[in-house]
Design an enzyme around this catalytic site. Structure first.
Site, PDB file in Angstrom:
ATOM      1  N   HIS A 144      -8.541   9.053  -2.283  1.00 31.93           N
ATOM      2  CA  HIS A 144      -8.659  10.261  -1.295  1.00 31.93           C
ATOM      3  C   HIS A 144      -8.532  11.607  -2.606  1.00 31.93           C
ATOM      4  CE1 HIS A 144      -7.136   7.892   1.917  1.00 31.93           C
ATOM      5  NE2 HIS A 144      -7.868   8.536   2.727  1.00 31.93           N
ATOM      6  N   CYS A 194      -8.486  11.454  11.517  1.00 32.40           N
ATOM      7  CA  CYS A 194     -10.304  11.183  11.533  1.00 32.40           C
ATOM      8  C   CYS A 194     -10.750  10.874  13.134  1.00 32.40           C
ATOM      9  CB  CYS A 194     -10.929  10.729  10.410  1.00 32.40           C
ATOM     10  SG  CYS A 194     -10.643   8.715  10.463  1.00 32.40           S
ATOM     11  N   GLY A 214       0.865  -1.365   0.125  1.00 36.78           N
ATOM     12  CA  GLY A 214       0.148   0.032   0.042  1.00 36.78           C
ATOM     13  C   GLY A 214       0.929   1.033  -0.243  1.00 36.78           C
TER      14      GLY A 214
HETATM   15  N1  LIG Z   1      -3.879   7.336   2.921  1.00 36.22           N
HETATM   16  C1  LIG Z   1      -3.931   8.118   3.851  1.00 36.22           C
HETATM   17  O1  LIG Z   1      -4.319   9.286   3.595  1.00 36.22           O
HETATM   18  C2  LIG Z   1      -3.932   7.864   5.275  1.00 36.22           C
HETATM   19  C3  LIG Z   1      -3.673   6.463   5.759  1.00 36.22           C
HETATM   20  N2  LIG Z   1      -3.467   6.333   7.209  1.00 36.22           N
HETATM   21  C4  LIG Z   1      -3.341   4.883   7.669  1.00 36.22           C
HETATM   22  O2  LIG Z   1      -2.126   4.328   7.212  1.00 36.22           O
HETATM   23  C5  LIG Z   1      -2.459   3.047   7.005  1.00 36.22           C
HETATM   24  C6  LIG Z   1      -2.185   2.334   5.718  1.00 36.22           C
HETATM   25  O3  LIG Z   1      -3.025   3.217   4.850  1.00 36.22           O
HETATM   26  P1  LIG Z   1      -2.655   3.138   3.133  1.00 36.22           P
HETATM   27  O4  LIG Z   1      -1.227   2.894   3.032  1.00 36.22           O
HETATM   28  O5  LIG Z   1      -3.261   4.639   2.588  1.00 36.22           O
HETATM   29  O6  LIG Z   1      -3.517   2.214   2.684  1.00 36.22           O
HETATM   30  P2  LIG Z   1      -3.473   1.159   1.189  1.00 36.22           P
HETATM   31  O7  LIG Z   1      -5.217   1.140   0.812  1.00 36.22           O
HETATM   32  O8  LIG Z   1      -2.715   2.179   0.075  1.00 36.22           O
HETATM   33  O9  LIG Z   1      -2.851  -0.206   1.719  1.00 36.22           O
HETATM   34  C7  LIG Z   1      -3.415  -0.931   2.567  1.00 36.22           C
HETATM   35  C8  LIG Z   1      -2.765  -2.059   2.647  1.00 36.22           C
HETATM   36  O10 LIG Z   1      -3.263  -3.033   3.606  1.00 36.22           O
HETATM   37  C9  LIG Z   1      -3.696  -4.349   2.734  1.00 36.22           C
HETATM   38  N3  LIG Z   1      -4.914  -5.027   3.377  1.00 36.22           N
HETATM   39  C10 LIG Z   1      -6.056  -4.515   3.371  1.00 36.22           C
HETATM   40  N4  LIG Z   1      -6.958  -5.548   3.853  1.00 36.22           N
HETATM   41  C11 LIG Z   1      -6.032  -6.649   4.124  1.00 36.22           C
HETATM   42  C12 LIG Z   1      -6.322  -7.861   4.664  1.00 36.22           C
HETATM   43  N5  LIG Z   1      -7.576  -8.247   4.940  1.00 36.22           N
HETATM   44  N6  LIG Z   1      -5.236  -8.814   4.781  1.00 36.22           N
HETATM   45  C13 LIG Z   1      -4.036  -8.412   4.388  1.00 36.22           C
HETATM   46  N7  LIG Z   1      -3.718  -7.058   3.832  1.00 36.22           N
HETATM   47  C14 LIG Z   1      -4.842  -6.240   3.648  1.00 36.22           C
HETATM   48  C15 LIG Z   1      -3.712  -4.080   1.352  1.00 36.22           C
HETATM   49  O11 LIG Z   1      -3.385  -5.170   0.465  1.00 36.22           O
HETATM   50  P3  LIG Z   1      -4.573  -5.044  -0.749  1.00 36.22           P
HETATM   51  O12 LIG Z   1      -4.339  -3.489  -1.535  1.00 36.22           O
HETATM   52  O13 LIG Z   1      -3.734  -6.422  -1.333  1.00 36.22           O
HETATM   53  O14 LIG Z   1      -5.908  -5.312  -0.450  1.00 36.22           O
HETATM   54  C16 LIG Z   1      -2.830  -2.867   1.141  1.00 36.22           C
HETATM   55  O15 LIG Z   1      -1.468  -3.318   1.026  1.00 36.22           O
HETATM   56  C17 LIG Z   1      -3.893   2.777   7.592  1.00 36.22           C
HETATM   57  O16 LIG Z   1      -3.891   2.213   8.742  1.00 36.22           O
HETATM   58  C18 LIG Z   1      -4.441   4.219   7.312  1.00 36.22           C
HETATM   59  O17 LIG Z   1      -5.455   4.165   8.160  1.00 36.22           O
HETATM   60  C19 LIG Z   1      -3.777   7.296   8.142  1.00 36.22           C
HETATM   61  C20 LIG Z   1      -4.155   8.565   7.812  1.00 36.22           C
HETATM   62  C21 LIG Z   1      -4.191   8.880   6.180  1.00 36.22           C
HETATM   63  C1  LIG Z   2      -7.328  10.444   5.322  1.00 38.67           C
HETATM   64  C2  LIG Z   2      -8.798  10.656   5.596  1.00 38.67           C
HETATM   65  O1  LIG Z   2      -9.439  10.518   4.464  1.00 38.67           O
HETATM   66  C3  LIG Z   2     -10.893  10.780   4.525  1.00 38.67           C
HETATM   67  O2  LIG Z   2     -11.281  12.184   4.918  1.00 38.67           O
HETATM   68  P1  LIG Z   2     -11.252  13.259   4.009  1.00 38.67           P
HETATM   69  O3  LIG Z   2     -10.059  14.033   4.660  1.00 38.67           O
HETATM   70  O4  LIG Z   2     -12.483  13.978   4.112  1.00 38.67           O
HETATM   71  O5  LIG Z   2     -10.888  12.818   2.698  1.00 38.67           O
HETATM   72  P2  LIG Z   2     -10.923  12.952   1.060  1.00 38.67           P
HETATM   73  O6  LIG Z   2      -9.499  12.922   0.669  1.00 38.67           O
HETATM   74  O7  LIG Z   2     -11.649  11.893   0.396  1.00 38.67           O
HETATM   75  O8  LIG Z   2     -11.460  14.517   0.906  1.00 38.67           O
HETATM   76  C4  LIG Z   2     -11.068  15.552   1.314  1.00 38.67           C
HETATM   77  C5  LIG Z   2     -12.123  16.555   0.813  1.00 38.67           C
HETATM   78  O9  LIG Z   2     -11.542  16.889  -0.646  1.00 38.67           O
HETATM   79  C6  LIG Z   2     -12.992  16.867  -1.374  1.00 38.67           C
HETATM   80  N1  LIG Z   2     -12.640  16.565  -2.766  1.00 38.67           N
HETATM   81  C7  LIG Z   2     -12.877  17.023  -3.797  1.00 38.67           C
HETATM   82  N2  LIG Z   2     -12.804  16.493  -4.982  1.00 38.67           N
HETATM   83  C8  LIG Z   2     -12.923  15.183  -4.509  1.00 38.67           C
HETATM   84  C9  LIG Z   2     -12.403  13.873  -5.169  1.00 38.67           C
HETATM   85  O10 LIG Z   2     -12.395  13.769  -6.373  1.00 38.67           O
HETATM   86  N3  LIG Z   2     -12.468  12.863  -4.367  1.00 38.67           N
HETATM   87  C10 LIG Z   2     -12.258  12.936  -3.022  1.00 38.67           C
HETATM   88  N4  LIG Z   2     -11.982  11.720  -2.227  1.00 38.67           N
HETATM   89  N5  LIG Z   2     -12.468  14.167  -2.394  1.00 38.67           N
HETATM   90  C11 LIG Z   2     -12.686  15.138  -3.070  1.00 38.67           C
HETATM   91  C12 LIG Z   2     -14.013  16.150  -0.537  1.00 38.67           C
HETATM   92  O11 LIG Z   2     -15.156  16.623  -0.920  1.00 38.67           O
HETATM   93  C13 LIG Z   2     -13.596  16.556   0.927  1.00 38.67           C
HETATM   94  O12 LIG Z   2     -13.850  17.797   1.125  1.00 38.67           O
HETATM   95  C14 LIG Z   2     -11.405   9.950   5.517  1.00 38.67           C
HETATM   96  O13 LIG Z   2     -12.337   9.170   4.758  1.00 38.67           O
HETATM   97  C15 LIG Z   2     -10.688   9.774   6.768  1.00 38.67           C
HETATM   98  O14 LIG Z   2     -11.025   8.413   7.212  1.00 38.67           O
HETATM   99  C16 LIG Z   2      -9.436   9.941   6.624  1.00 38.67           C
HETATM  100  O15 LIG Z   2      -8.651   9.200   7.607  1.00 38.67           O
END
Ligand SMILES: NC(=O)C1=CN([C@@H]2O[C@H](COP(=O)(O)OP(=O)(O)OC[C@H]3O[C@@H](n4cnc5c(N)ncnc54)[C@H](OP(=O)(O)O)[C@@H]3O)[C@@H](O)[C@H]2O)C=CC1
Ligand SMILES: C[C@H]1O[C@H](OP(=O)(O)OP(=O)(O)OC[C@H]2O[C@@H](n3cnc4c(=O)[nH]c(N)nc43)[C@H](O)[C@@H]2O)[C@@H](O)[C@@H](O)C1=O
Length: 328
Positions: free
Chosen positions: A195, A125, A29
């Site tokens: 996102h 969040c 991920g």
């Molecule tokens: N992205 C963001 O903006 C933010 C992320 N985080 C946190 O960071 C962490 C990682 O997020 P991020 O890297 O963005 O997420 P991704 O979706 O990019 O990656 C998640 C990973 O978890 C694996 N995974 C999901 N379900 C399972 C399962 N049942 N068994 C084994 N592996 C699994 C996925 O594998 P596969 O793709 O094969 O399903 C993937 O490799 C999370 O805890 C998230 O809450 C926190 C704040 C913001």
């Molecule tokens: C990391 C965080 O991510 C999530 O929270 P969020 O910050 O609200 O996430 P977001 O990135 O999806 O949106 C941010 C803002 O952006 C606007 N927006 C515009 N245009 C698009 C668009 O095209 N896609 C998306 N997704 N959002 C859009 C959207 O309407 C919002 O106002 C949680 O799921 C939460 O679980 C969490 O942890």
């Protein structure tokens, strides 16, 4: 007797154990892949990695068998069900159930199989929708959550509390980091479920490629978001593994926030799209603002390095090379 104060422990010597077995859960991920890059750059040689299809972390007995066979020394838990505002709002059952299952299985099996230290990752969040800004760690559980992601937030809060409970009852070194909104290589560029930052990068790119005149952006454009490049987050995770063994979770942010309108203009500029923006106000804005107070992490000695402009350019280069060119 159990330590019922939940007091801090002395950090160990993570950085000096370069051949220790480290399980990075979710290594393909956005976050997990950045952590693997950082650990490899830092000289760690014994990373234990499993894809989702090799090990489904929602399956309790498979997770238990994996830990008892592999006996990792350290765990970084970056596997979760993750998505943007639309995915969170549409699949609440998945967001609460899958996350509770993954984190419960991994944290419990890590403890029972002698893992020395575990890092759990939550998200900004977890804080109340109208928390004071910037949001200190102490704002946790002081008010109602943002409804679009409360199911995910409740699972993440349970993860923090599980780490704290195991620390109190078993004197086990489980810590939690709370990253702000992240972006970078290996992000999810799905048009609806991702996102905002990767969603807009893809939409502007496709609009430019198709000579479209406009791009639709969700909501009003007024919400503020704090963005951190995932390489900075990975650096902070390794820093926390080395330096922090405290009871309380730790915020990990950049300290820099932009409105969604400013973000859209920045992405548009980096991609080179020259048309106009159209706002779809039928889509939710989500929480109005969530700037984290990351002074606790700063006081431990960590600061972010990547500016949003540089991070966006690097991410767009990665997207062109790894997503667009691979499709051609
Ligand atoms: N992205 C963001 O903006 C933010 C992320 N985080 C946190 O960071 C962490 C990682 O997020 P991020 O890297 O963005 O997420 P991704 O979706 O990019 O990656 C998640 C990973 O978890 C694996 N995974 C999901 N379900 C399972 C399962 N049942 N068994 C084994 N592996 C699994 C996925 O594998 P596969 O793709 O094969 O399903 C993937 O490799 C999370 O805890 C998230 O809450 C926190 C704040 C913001
Ligand atoms: C990391 C965080 O991510 C999530 O929270 P969020 O910050 O609200 O996430 P977001 O990135 O999806 O949106 C941010 C803002 O952006 C606007 N927006 C515009 N245009 C698009 C668009 O095209 N896609 C998306 N997704 N959002 C859009 C959207 O309407 C919002 O106002 C949680 O799921 C939460 O679980 C969490 O942890």
């Amino acid at each position: 007797m159990a330590d019922t104060t939940g007091s801090d422990m002395k950090p160990g010597s993570f950085m000096s154990e370069k051949s220790a077995k480290i399980f990075v859960a979710g290594h393909r991920g956005l976050v997990g892949s950045a952590i693997v890059r950082k650990l490899q750059e830092s000289g760690f040689t014994n990373l234990i990695l499993r894809t989702h299809s090799e090990l489904d972390l929602t399956n309790q007995s498979d997770v238990e068998s994996f830990f008892s066979a592999e006996k990792p020394a350290y765990v970084i838990l970056a596997a979760a069900k993750v998505g943007g505002i639309h995915a969170n709002n549409t699949y609440p059952a998945d967001f609460i159930a899958v996350n509770l299952q993954i984190q419960t299985n991994v944290i419990h099996s890590a403890y029972t199989n002698g893992v020395k230290k575990l890092l759990f990752l939550g998200s900004s969040c977890i804080y109340p929708k109208f928390a004071p800004q910037p949001i200190p760690e102490s704002a946790l559980l002081t008010g109602p959550l943002e409804p679009t992601n409360e199911w995910y937030a409740i699972a993440k809060i349970a993860g923090i509390k599980m780490c704290q409970a195991y620390r109190i009852q078993h004197q086990w070194d489980a810590i939690s980091g709370m990253p702000t909104n992240l972006y970078g290589p290996n992000d999810n560029f799905h048009p609806e479920n991702s996102h905002v930052l990767p969603a807009l990068m893809r939409r502007f790119h496709e609009a430019k490629a198709n000579n479209a005149e406009e791009v639709v952006v969700w909501g009003s454009g007024s919400p503020l978001r704090e963005f951190l490049h995932v390489d900075d987050l990975a650096d902070a995770c390794v820093f926390l593994m080395e330096k922090y063994s405290g009871f309380e979770h730790v915020n990990v942010g950049s300290g820099v926030e932009v409105t969604i309108k400013e973000l859209a203009e920045l992405v548009k500029e980096v991609v080179g799209f020259e048309g106009k923006l159209v706002w779809d106000c039928t889509k939710p804005d989500g929480t109005p603002r969530k700037l984290m107070d990351s002074s606790k992490l700063a006081s431990l000695g960590w600061t972010p390095k990547v500016s949003i402009r540089d991070g966006l350019r690097q991410t767009y280069d990665w997207y062109l090379e790894n997503v667009v060119q691979k499709k051609q």
